[in-house]
Write a protein that holds these residues in place. Structure first.
Motif, PDB file in Angstrom:
ATOM      1  N   ILE A 131       0.826  -1.019  -0.052  1.00 48.19           N
ATOM      2  CA  ILE A 131       0.000  -0.074   0.038  1.00 48.19           C
ATOM      3  C   ILE A 131       1.015   1.360   0.004  1.00 48.19           C
ATOM      4  N   HIS A 132       0.868   2.172  -0.978  1.00 46.75           N
ATOM      5  CA  HIS A 132       1.664   3.179  -1.151  1.00 46.75           C
ATOM      6  C   HIS A 132       0.748   4.397  -0.971  1.00 46.75           C
ATOM      7  N   GLY A 133       1.201   5.162  -0.120  1.00 50.21           N
ATOM      8  CA  GLY A 133       0.459   6.569   0.156  1.00 50.21           C
ATOM      9  C   GLY A 133       1.094   7.634  -0.517  1.00 50.21           C
ATOM     10  N   VAL A 134       0.315   8.478  -1.248  1.00 50.63           N
ATOM     11  CA  VAL A 134       0.686   9.941  -1.897  1.00 50.63           C
ATOM     12  C   VAL A 134       0.092  10.874  -1.034  1.00 50.63           C
ATOM     13  N   LEU A 135       0.795  11.589  -0.357  1.00 49.59           N
ATOM     14  CA  LEU A 135       0.597  12.621   0.456  1.00 49.59           C
ATOM     15  C   LEU A 135       0.799  13.935   0.114  1.00 49.59           C
ATOM     16  N   GLY A 136       0.120  14.974   0.090  1.00 53.08           N
ATOM     17  CA  GLY A 136       0.512  16.278  -0.332  1.00 53.08           C
ATOM     18  C   GLY A 136      -0.709  17.295   0.048  1.00 53.08           C
ATOM     19  N   PRO A 137      -0.459  18.648  -0.077  1.00 49.77           N
ATOM     20  CA  PRO A 137      -1.550  19.516   0.036  1.00 49.77           C
ATOM     21  C   PRO A 137      -2.437  19.762  -1.124  1.00 49.77           C
ATOM     22  N   ASN A 138      -3.502  20.503  -1.092  1.00 49.60           N
ATOM     23  CA  ASN A 138      -4.424  20.603  -2.167  1.00 49.60           C
ATOM     24  C   ASN A 138      -3.545  21.232  -3.371  1.00 49.60           C
ATOM     25  N   THR A 179      -4.189   8.208  -2.184  1.00 46.51           N
ATOM     26  CA  THR A 179      -3.935   9.783  -1.753  1.00 46.51           C
ATOM     27  C   THR A 179      -4.689   9.790  -0.772  1.00 46.51           C
ATOM     28  N   THR A 180      -4.082  10.924   0.035  1.00 47.91           N
ATOM     29  CA  THR A 180      -4.933  10.996   1.307  1.00 47.91           C
ATOM     30  C   THR A 180      -4.465  12.357   1.740  1.00 47.91           C
ATOM     31  N   GLN A 181      -5.561  13.127   2.508  1.00 47.72           N
ATOM     32  CA  GLN A 181      -5.146  14.195   3.403  1.00 47.72           C
ATOM     33  C   GLN A 181      -4.900  13.959   4.825  1.00 47.72           C
ATOM     34  N   TYR A 182      -5.317  12.852   5.000  1.00 44.12           N
ATOM     35  CA  TYR A 182      -5.258  12.267   6.349  1.00 44.12           C
ATOM     36  C   TYR A 182      -3.698  11.783   6.816  1.00 44.12           C
ATOM     37  N   LEU A 183      -3.362  12.348   7.629  1.00 45.97           N
ATOM     38  CA  LEU A 183      -1.805  11.868   7.996  1.00 45.97           C
ATOM     39  C   LEU A 183      -1.996  10.540   9.060  1.00 45.97           C
ATOM     40  N   ALA A 205      -2.181   7.799   6.540  1.00 49.03           N
ATOM     41  CA  ALA A 205      -1.198   7.388   5.655  1.00 49.03           C
ATOM     42  C   ALA A 205      -0.034   6.531   6.834  1.00 49.03           C
ATOM     43  N   ASP A 206      -0.341   7.025   7.994  1.00 49.49           N
ATOM     44  CA  ASP A 206       0.772   6.545   9.259  1.00 49.49           C
ATOM     45  C   ASP A 206       0.526   5.025   9.101  1.00 49.49           C
ATOM     46  N   GLN A 207      -1.016   4.832   9.554  1.00 53.15           N
ATOM     47  CA  GLN A 207      -1.557   3.464   9.467  1.00 53.15           C
ATOM     48  C   GLN A 207      -1.635   2.319   8.444  1.00 53.15           C
ATOM     49  N   MET A 208      -1.801   3.088   7.317  1.00 54.83           N
ATOM     50  CA  MET A 208      -2.125   2.159   6.157  1.00 54.83           C
ATOM     51  C   MET A 208      -0.870   1.849   5.286  1.00 54.83           C
ATOM     52  N   ALA A 209      -0.135   2.996   5.197  1.00 54.22           N
ATOM     53  CA  ALA A 209       0.881   2.750   4.075  1.00 54.22           C
ATOM     54  C   ALA A 209       2.206   2.112   4.401  1.00 54.22           C
ATOM     55  N   ASP A 210       2.747   1.178   3.712  1.00 53.17           N
ATOM     56  CA  ASP A 210       3.922   0.704   3.834  1.00 53.17           C
ATOM     57  C   ASP A 210       4.886   1.604   3.308  1.00 53.17           C
ATOM     58  N   ASP A 211       4.567   2.473   2.352  1.00 46.82           N
ATOM     59  CA  ASP A 211       5.627   3.308   1.863  1.00 46.82           C
ATOM     60  C   ASP A 211       4.840   4.747   1.739  1.00 46.82           C
ATOM     61  N   LEU A 212       5.389   5.857   1.840  1.00 43.43           N
ATOM     62  CA  LEU A 212       4.959   7.187   1.424  1.00 43.43           C
ATOM     63  C   LEU A 212       5.674   7.958   0.308  1.00 43.43           C
ATOM     64  N   THR A 213       5.086   8.694  -0.152  1.00 47.90           N
ATOM     65  CA  THR A 213       5.843   9.579  -1.019  1.00 47.90           C
ATOM     66  C   THR A 213       5.018  10.872  -0.701  1.00 47.90           C
ATOM     67  N   LEU A 214       5.896  11.879  -0.279  1.00 45.10           N
ATOM     68  CA  LEU A 214       5.359  13.459  -0.002  1.00 45.10           C
ATOM     69  C   LEU A 214       5.425  14.053  -1.250  1.00 45.10           C
ATOM     70  N   ILE A 215       4.521  14.603  -1.738  1.00 46.59           N
ATOM     71  CA  ILE A 215       4.609  15.517  -2.793  1.00 46.59           C
ATOM     72  C   ILE A 215       4.026  17.233  -2.590  1.00 46.59           C
ATOM     73  N   ASP A 216       4.868  17.910  -3.418  1.00 45.55           N
ATOM     74  CA  ASP A 216       4.341  19.299  -3.068  1.00 45.55           C
ATOM     75  C   ASP A 216       4.706  20.219  -4.432  1.00 45.55           C
ATOM     76  N   HIS A 217       3.881  21.117  -5.049  1.00 40.53           N
ATOM     77  CA  HIS A 217       4.262  21.428  -6.306  1.00 40.53           C
ATOM     78  C   HIS A 217       4.748  20.620  -7.432  1.00 40.53           C
ATOM     79  N   GLY A 218       4.012  19.469  -7.331  1.00 37.99           N
ATOM     80  CA  GLY A 218       4.472  18.505  -8.598  1.00 37.99           C
ATOM     81  C   GLY A 218       5.589  17.759  -8.570  1.00 37.99           C
ATOM     82  N   GLN A 219       6.239  17.854  -7.248  1.00 33.43           N
ATOM     83  CA  GLN A 219       7.622  17.042  -7.108  1.00 33.43           C
ATOM     84  C   GLN A 219       7.645  16.316  -6.047  1.00 33.43           C
ATOM     85  N   VAL A 220       8.572  15.414  -5.930  1.00 32.09           N
ATOM     86  CA  VAL A 220       8.478  14.846  -4.471  1.00 32.09           C
ATOM     87  C   VAL A 220       9.570  15.328  -3.802  1.00 32.09           C
ATOM     88  N   VAL A 221       8.990  15.366  -2.335  1.00 34.49           N
ATOM     89  CA  VAL A 221       9.802  16.107  -1.396  1.00 34.49           C
ATOM     90  C   VAL A 221      10.529  15.315  -0.295  1.00 34.49           C
TER      91      VAL A 221
END
Ligand SMILES: Nc1ncnc2c1ncn2[C@@H]1O[C@H](COP(=O)(O)OP(=O)(O)OP(=O)(O)O)[C@@H](O)[C@H]1O
Ligand SMILES: [Mg+2]
Length: 328
Positions: A36-43, A195-199, A202-218
């Protein structure tokens, strides 16, 4: 078929431009098969855009993406056969019942009538929708609609399932039902990109996370890795008088020689701190300046704090900040 079978998704320098907006600005995403891979990022970070490109609903402006070993542009049909998708907006026929929607989803994906009905009933039960199964979807509550929508993407098991904010707007119990269903999919060997807005999600569900902002991986990593990547302790200070926050921030920055993040809560400040002695000194500085502290905590950063440190803004607070700007 090309690529690395251990990776369900691999993108290189993915770019999507809408007029003036670079929705994706060189996104490099890798998702391991069976996770399960979570993609996190603001609106507006580009989460939905990335997901749509990976699901072959949008073409990238440049760069490339492999999904289950197939190029999303050149081999779109092959990708489409092997994936399931729940978008951020509903894909249901509101003039049909929930049961009819699920049966139709099964029929469209090649199930005969009887197995499609059996699967639909099983999903209604799993999502606790049996009672409303024979009602038109347009009479459902927001949460019931969201659940039936997610259920529709699970009618047949896909190797890779895309879920764009599957639990937004759900109450805590419904959220955990959806989580449970997602976990079952992965137990069966599937891969899920969500994708989720809920941290906490992401913390509970995802094996791995990618944090993105402005279309790039942070940042990328497991939730635990991301938290320890900011292994410095964090001092969180709650001021009695929010009007002195700027002054307090300057003092703390000088005392510790580190950056201070202002949270959207106007009385709160976050400071990265190397050790407890420094924290004591910092609090002493505030006391000497007559700035009273309501409360403080010293601890391991939460995912929210990590996100804030990396992007300068919290995932959840964006809308509230925008509202504040409108009011100001
Ligand atoms: N069809 C479109 N036309 C023009 N701009 C678009 C279009 N779709 C998205 N954008 C812009 O691209 C950027 C990324 O949008 P996207 O929907 O991918 O963000 P997101 O991370 O999914 O945000 P949210 O958390 O709000 O769902 C935003 O600035 C958005 O306004
Ligand atoms: Mg989105």
């Amino acid at each position: 078929m090309t690529g690395n079978p251990a990776l369900a998704i691999e993108t290189h320098e993915l770019v999507k431009v809408y007029g003036e907006t670079r929705a994706l600005d060189g996104l490099d995403l890798t998702v391991r098969t069976g996770t399960i891979h979570g993609v996190l990022g603001p609106n507006g970070a580009g989460k939905t855009t990335a997901m749509k490109i990976l699901a072959t609903l949008l073409r990238p402006t440049s760069g490339n993406a492999q999904v289950l070993g197939h190029d999303v542009v050149r081999e779109a049909a092959a990708v489409r056969r092997r994936i399931g998708l729940t978008g951020q907006t509903m894909a249901l026929d509101e003039d049909m019942t929930g049961l009819q929607n699920l049966i139709l989803a099964g029929r469209l994906q090649g199930l005969r009538h009887r197995p499609a009905t059996a699967r639909a009933e099983q999903l209604l039960e799993a999502f606790e929708l049996t009672e409303v199964g024979n009602r038109l979807v347009k009479t459902y509550s927001g949460g019931q609609k969201r659940r039936i929508d997610v259920a529709a993407s699970m009618v047949v098991t896909h190797e890779l399932l895309f879920l764009d904010e599957p639990t937004t707007g759900l109450d805590p119990r419904s959220r955990s039902e959806v989580w449970q269903m997602i976990r079952v999919l992965v137990q069966d060997g599937g891969t899920v990109l969500l994708t989720t807005q809920y941290l906490d999600e992401a913390d509970q569900m995802a094996d791995d996370l990618t944090l993105i902002d402005h279309g790039q991986v942070v940042a990328r990593g497991t939730p635990a890795e991301l938290k320890t990547s900011r292994a410095d302790g964090v001092l969180e200070v709650l001021l009695t008088d929010p009007s002195r926050r700027a002054e307090a921030g300057t003092l703390l920055a000088r005392a510790i020689g580190a950056g201070v993040d202002a949270e959207s809560d106007p009385s709160r400040l976050l400071v990265k701190i190397p050790d407890a002695d420094q924290a004591a000194r910092a609090l002493g500085e505030l006391a000497r300046a007559g700035i009273s502290v309501e409360d403080f905590t010293l601890g391991q950063p939460s995912l929210d704090t990590v996100f804030l440190a990396l992007t300068g803004h919290s995932t959840l607070d964006d809308t509230r900040e925008e509202e504040a700007e409108v009011r100001a």
